[in-house]
Design a protein around this motif. Structure first.
Motif, PDB file in Angstrom:
ATOM      1  N   THR A 132      21.188  14.819  31.476  1.00  0.00           N
ATOM      2  CA  THR A 132      21.389  16.279  31.514  1.00  0.00           C
ATOM      3  C   THR A 132      21.970  16.832  32.933  1.00  0.00           C
ATOM      4  O   THR A 132      21.378  16.331  33.833  1.00  0.00           O
ATOM      5  CB  THR A 132      20.186  17.083  30.963  1.00  0.00           C
ATOM      6  N   ALA A 133      22.876  17.929  32.860  1.00  0.00           N
ATOM      7  CA  ALA A 133      23.151  18.444  34.011  1.00  0.00           C
ATOM      8  C   ALA A 133      23.828  19.760  33.722  1.00  0.00           C
ATOM      9  O   ALA A 133      23.575  20.360  32.541  1.00  0.00           O
ATOM     10  CB  ALA A 133      24.554  17.625  34.691  1.00  0.00           C
ATOM     11  N   SER A 134      24.041  20.666  34.770  1.00  0.00           N
ATOM     12  CA  SER A 134      24.057  22.114  34.696  1.00  0.00           C
ATOM     13  C   SER A 134      25.517  22.643  34.492  1.00  0.00           C
ATOM     14  O   SER A 134      25.713  23.758  34.517  1.00  0.00           O
ATOM     15  CB  SER A 134      23.277  22.970  35.715  1.00  0.00           C
ATOM     16  N   SER A 135      26.570  21.745  34.532  1.00  0.00           N
ATOM     17  CA  SER A 135      27.895  22.201  34.634  1.00  0.00           C
ATOM     18  C   SER A 135      28.854  21.003  34.105  1.00  0.00           C
ATOM     19  O   SER A 135      28.265  19.547  34.003  1.00  0.00           O
ATOM     20  CB  SER A 135      28.382  22.423  36.128  1.00  0.00           C
ATOM     21  N   ALA A 136      29.932  21.251  33.668  1.00  0.00           N
ATOM     22  CA  ALA A 136      31.151  20.266  33.301  1.00  0.00           C
ATOM     23  C   ALA A 136      31.394  19.295  34.060  1.00  0.00           C
ATOM     24  O   ALA A 136      31.563  18.064  33.937  1.00  0.00           O
ATOM     25  CB  ALA A 136      32.207  21.010  32.675  1.00  0.00           C
ATOM     26  N   ASP A 137      31.640  19.930  35.492  1.00  0.00           N
ATOM     27  CA  ASP A 137      31.784  18.940  36.590  1.00  0.00           C
ATOM     28  C   ASP A 137      30.595  17.813  36.722  1.00  0.00           C
ATOM     29  O   ASP A 137      30.802  16.666  36.853  1.00  0.00           O
ATOM     30  CB  ASP A 137      32.062  19.628  37.866  1.00  0.00           C
ATOM     31  N   LYS A 138      29.276  18.462  36.714  1.00  0.00           N
ATOM     32  CA  LYS A 138      28.323  17.646  36.897  1.00  0.00           C
ATOM     33  C   LYS A 138      28.344  16.529  35.823  1.00  0.00           C
ATOM     34  O   LYS A 138      28.156  15.237  36.076  1.00  0.00           O
ATOM     35  CB  LYS A 138      27.176  18.317  36.993  1.00  0.00           C
ATOM     36  N   CYS A 139      28.513  17.028  34.442  1.00  0.00           N
ATOM     37  CA  CYS A 139      28.482  16.005  33.375  1.00  0.00           C
ATOM     38  C   CYS A 139      29.322  15.128  33.416  1.00  0.00           C
ATOM     39  O   CYS A 139      29.080  13.831  33.146  1.00  0.00           O
ATOM     40  CB  CYS A 139      28.632  16.758  32.207  1.00  0.00           C
ATOM     41  N   GLN A 140      30.790  15.499  33.909  1.00  0.00           N
ATOM     42  CA  GLN A 140      31.528  14.407  34.177  1.00  0.00           C
ATOM     43  C   GLN A 140      31.320  13.378  35.022  1.00  0.00           C
ATOM     44  O   GLN A 140      31.512  12.040  34.898  1.00  0.00           O
ATOM     45  CB  GLN A 140      33.051  15.048  34.648  1.00  0.00           C
ATOM     46  N   MET A 141      30.456  13.412  36.128  1.00  0.00           N
ATOM     47  CA  MET A 141      30.190  12.778  37.198  1.00  0.00           C
ATOM     48  C   MET A 141      29.379  11.963  36.566  1.00  0.00           C
ATOM     49  O   MET A 141      29.425  10.639  36.811  1.00  0.00           O
ATOM     50  CB  MET A 141      29.659  13.555  38.428  1.00  0.00           C
ATOM     51  N   CYS A 142      28.535  12.308  35.592  1.00  0.00           N
ATOM     52  CA  CYS A 142      27.315  11.432  35.215  1.00  0.00           C
ATOM     53  C   CYS A 142      28.266  10.343  34.175  1.00  0.00           C
ATOM     54  O   CYS A 142      27.919   9.092  34.431  1.00  0.00           O
ATOM     55  CB  CYS A 142      26.441  12.147  34.245  1.00  0.00           C
ATOM     56  N   LEU A 143      29.161  10.717  33.503  1.00  0.00           N
ATOM     57  CA  LEU A 143      29.894   9.911  32.725  1.00  0.00           C
ATOM     58  C   LEU A 143      30.569   8.961  33.660  1.00  0.00           C
ATOM     59  O   LEU A 143      30.934   7.751  33.094  1.00  0.00           O
ATOM     60  CB  LEU A 143      30.894  10.587  31.940  1.00  0.00           C
ATOM     61  N   ASP A 144      31.228   9.331  34.589  1.00  0.00           N
ATOM     62  CA  ASP A 144      32.030   8.420  35.533  1.00  0.00           C
ATOM     63  C   ASP A 144      31.126   7.490  35.995  1.00  0.00           C
ATOM     64  O   ASP A 144      31.437   6.242  36.357  1.00  0.00           O
ATOM     65  CB  ASP A 144      32.775   9.145  36.604  1.00  0.00           C
TER      66      ASP A 144
ATOM     67  N   LEU B  77      16.652   8.798  29.477  1.00  0.00           N
ATOM     68  CA  LEU B  77      16.998   9.941  29.549  1.00  0.00           C
ATOM     69  C   LEU B  77      16.696  10.433  31.031  1.00  0.00           C
ATOM     70  O   LEU B  77      15.563  10.343  31.328  1.00  0.00           O
ATOM     71  CB  LEU B  77      16.385  10.907  28.667  1.00  0.00           C
ATOM     72  N   VAL B  78      17.754  10.868  31.628  1.00  0.00           N
ATOM     73  CA  VAL B  78      17.443  11.507  33.137  1.00  0.00           C
ATOM     74  C   VAL B  78      17.892  12.865  33.072  1.00  0.00           C
ATOM     75  O   VAL B  78      19.057  13.228  32.911  1.00  0.00           O
ATOM     76  CB  VAL B  78      18.495  10.501  34.063  1.00  0.00           C
ATOM     77  N   HIS B  79      17.126  13.853  33.649  1.00  0.00           N
ATOM     78  CA  HIS B  79      17.412  15.045  33.848  1.00  0.00           C
ATOM     79  C   HIS B  79      17.890  15.302  35.288  1.00  0.00           C
ATOM     80  O   HIS B  79      17.201  14.684  35.909  1.00  0.00           O
ATOM     81  CB  HIS B  79      15.830  15.829  33.563  1.00  0.00           C
ATOM     82  N   GLY B  80      18.728  16.218  35.490  1.00  0.00           N
ATOM     83  CA  GLY B  80      19.256  16.534  36.905  1.00  0.00           C
ATOM     84  C   GLY B  80      20.060  15.046  37.273  1.00  0.00           C
ATOM     85  O   GLY B  80      20.094  14.595  38.147  1.00  0.00           O
ATOM     86  N   GLY B  81      21.185  14.806  36.180  1.00  0.00           N
ATOM     87  CA  GLY B  81      21.734  13.663  36.280  1.00  0.00           C
ATOM     88  C   GLY B  81      22.774  13.648  37.487  1.00  0.00           C
ATOM     89  O   GLY B  81      23.221  12.339  37.913  1.00  0.00           O
ATOM     90  N   ALA B  82      23.149  14.757  37.939  1.00  0.00           N
ATOM     91  CA  ALA B  82      24.015  14.437  39.059  1.00  0.00           C
ATOM     92  C   ALA B  82      23.389  15.005  40.524  1.00  0.00           C
ATOM     93  O   ALA B  82      24.203  14.909  41.425  1.00  0.00           O
ATOM     94  CB  ALA B  82      25.231  15.979  38.987  1.00  0.00           C
TER      95      ALA B  82
END
Length: 329
Positions: A170-182, A144-149
């Protein structure tokens, strides 16, 4: 040489470009003509007066660089004048030249630009030391990584995935979450919209996570304990929400958890040298093959260091910020 000066602690506006003497080379060190310097949150804290440099370290800001070796101190055999390197510094990175213990330097991985290479040392040293050395993350386990972006987060995601682990970020926005998934995360949670504790319990069928890399602190401390698996390890490296929390230690005992943490900068050169050796052997080949790639948010001129620091403080970045230390005004 030019450097980014901080006349007194304060907000980002206290930063300005000034000149000072070139550092004197000591035995075991190399002198680097700095191309780029990475910007990290400890730099912001030091600028605010909340993170003084260790005894003997340069008072100049900055913890990582890329550039070219221009002098080699006595006893150094692994680098030569003209080598392009990136390095973890003990300070002094926000300058046109910096002297660094050779054991904290690494050759720039083939295929990377110098700007990308400047984004490697602080994040790679930190992630390896805390996730793999202290946290003992193994293939097949879940991180588990907090501040994933963030710079640390994007590095941790890629490193863990490349070495065979599952990753939740975990991240603070949809864009940051998408970056983590990418970047390979198996799950990315927008903590502003969802309770990461409940989401992780559901995603893992209540098993939890094996290793947590936490740079948030505060109320996250107890919540990390809630989502930890049996024999889980929780590693703290920063406290953006503060270092104090009310914690129920019963799950720590019942789950046989390990709570640990570290700071990188004050550690002795031999510890950093050992981390560098592990990175060169295990992580650098993954960078060369493209399985791990530094994520650059923005490149600023050294004259725009105040804007770079403000961007870091505003938490608007995805990846790493670097300063072009050779830029003209």
């Amino acid at each position: 040489m030019r450097y980014i000066a901080m006349k007194e602690p304060g907000d980002a506006r206290v930063l300005s470009v000034d000149t000072t003497e070139t550092p004197q080379l000591q035995a075991g060190e190399v002198l680097i003509d700095v191309a780029y310097a990475g910007v990290n949150r400890p730099d912001v804290f030091q600028r605010m007066g909340a993170y003084p440099p260790p005894l003997g370290a340069s008072p100049i800001l900055g913890l990582e660089v890329s550039g070219t070796v221009t002098q080699v101190g006595s006893g150094v055999t692994q680098f030569s004048v003209g080598d392009t390197v990136c390095a973890l510094t003990n300070g002094g990175a926000y300058a046109e030249q910096v002297a660094v213990d050779a054991s904290q330097c690494l050759h720039v991985p083939k295929g990377l630009s110098l700007a990308e290479a400047a984004a490697l040392p602080e994040t790679c040293f930190t992630v390896w030391s805390n996730v793999f050395d202290r946290g003992g993350l193994k293939p097949g386990e879940t991180l588990l990584v907090h501040g994933g972006a963030s710079g640390i987060g994007t590095t941790a995601i890629q490193m863990a995935k490349a070495l065979g682990s599952r990753v939740i970020a975990t991240a603070s926005s949809a864009d940051k979450c998408q970056m983590c998934l990418d970047l390979g995360a198996d799950l990315a949670i927008n903590y502003r919209e969802e309770d990461y504790v409940e989401v992780i319990k559901s995603f893992t069928d209540k098993r939890g996570v094996d290793v947590t890399l936490d740079m948030v602190g505060g109320d996250y401390i107890d919540r990390n304990i809630q989502v930890a698996a049996m024999d889980g390890r929780i590693v703290s490296i920063a406290f953006l929400r503060g270092p104090k929390a009310e914690v129920n230690f019963m799950p720590v005992m019942l789950k046989r958890l390990t709570l640990t943490g570290s700071t990188l900068r004050p550690q002795p050169p031999e510890v950093k040298a050992q981390i560098a050796t592990q990175l060169e052997a295990i992580v650098w080949p993954l960078i060369v093959t493209g399985k791990i790639k530094p994520q650059l948010a923005k490149i600023f001129s050294l004259y725009d260091a105040p804007e770079a620091h403000q961007m870091m403080e505003d938490n608007k970045i995805i990846g790493k910020i670097v300063l072009d230390m050779q830029a003209e005004s």
